[in-house]
Write a protein that holds these residues in place. Structure first.
Motif, PDB file in Angstrom:
ATOM      1  N   ASN A  11      42.740  18.280  31.481  1.00 60.35           N
ATOM      2  CA  ASN A  11      43.812  18.375  32.470  1.00 60.35           C
ATOM      3  C   ASN A  11      43.731  19.647  33.319  1.00 60.35           C
ATOM      4  O   ASN A  11      44.741  20.254  33.639  1.00 60.35           O
ATOM      5  CB  ASN A  11      45.186  18.253  31.793  1.00 60.35           C
ATOM      6  N   HIS A  13      42.244  20.271  36.810  1.00 58.37           N
ATOM      7  CA  HIS A  13      41.660  19.598  37.948  1.00 58.37           C
ATOM      8  C   HIS A  13      41.466  20.553  39.124  1.00 58.37           C
ATOM      9  O   HIS A  13      42.037  21.638  39.159  1.00 58.37           O
ATOM     10  CB  HIS A  13      42.559  18.437  38.384  1.00 58.37           C
ATOM     11  N   ARG A  36      41.907  11.437  40.478  1.00 54.92           N
ATOM     12  CA  ARG A  36      43.244  11.138  39.957  1.00 54.92           C
ATOM     13  C   ARG A  36      44.300  11.839  40.796  1.00 54.92           C
ATOM     14  O   ARG A  36      44.033  12.839  41.445  1.00 54.92           O
ATOM     15  CB  ARG A  36      43.374  11.628  38.517  1.00 54.92           C
ATOM     16  N   ILE A  38      47.118  14.359  41.328  1.00 53.74           N
ATOM     17  CA  ILE A  38      47.415  15.622  40.661  1.00 53.74           C
ATOM     18  C   ILE A  38      48.537  16.344  41.388  1.00 53.74           C
ATOM     19  O   ILE A  38      48.847  16.050  42.541  1.00 53.74           O
ATOM     20  CB  ILE A  38      46.169  16.534  40.600  1.00 53.74           C
ATOM     21  N   GLN A  48      47.520  16.611  36.133  1.00 56.99           N
ATOM     22  CA  GLN A  48      47.648  15.199  36.476  1.00 56.99           C
ATOM     23  C   GLN A  48      49.118  14.834  36.639  1.00 56.99           C
ATOM     24  O   GLN A  48      49.972  15.286  35.882  1.00 56.99           O
ATOM     25  CB  GLN A  48      47.025  14.335  35.390  1.00 56.99           C
TER      26      GLN A  48
END
Length: 55
Positions: A11, A13, A36, A38, A48
Motif C-alpha cells: 500500500n 503507491h 489502482r 489512490i 489505495q
C-alpha cells in the motif's frame, strides 16, 4: 515498473500526476505502477482508496 510492484502490495503507491484531482475532500488519482485508485495520505504518501469515489 515491475520492481515497484512490492511497494504497491504494501500500500505504498506513486501517483500519476496527470490523473490527480481534488474531489472536495482529498486528492485522488491513479497509481502509475498498478493503476489502482489512490488517495493522498499524510506526509505525502499515497494509499489505495477503500470506498467508491469518482477518480
Amino acid at each position: 515498473m515491475l520492481w515497484r510492484m512490492p511497494f504497491c502490495l504494501f500500500n505504498r503507491h506513486r501517483s500519476d500526476p496527470a490523473t490527480v484531482r481534488w474531489n472536495g475532500t482529498r486528492h485522488v488519482g491513479r497509481c502509475r505502477d498498478c493503476n489502482r485508485a489512490i488517495r493522498r495520505s499524510g506526509r505525502g504518501y499515497w494509499k489505495q482508496v477503500l470506498e467508491q469515489t469518482d477518480v
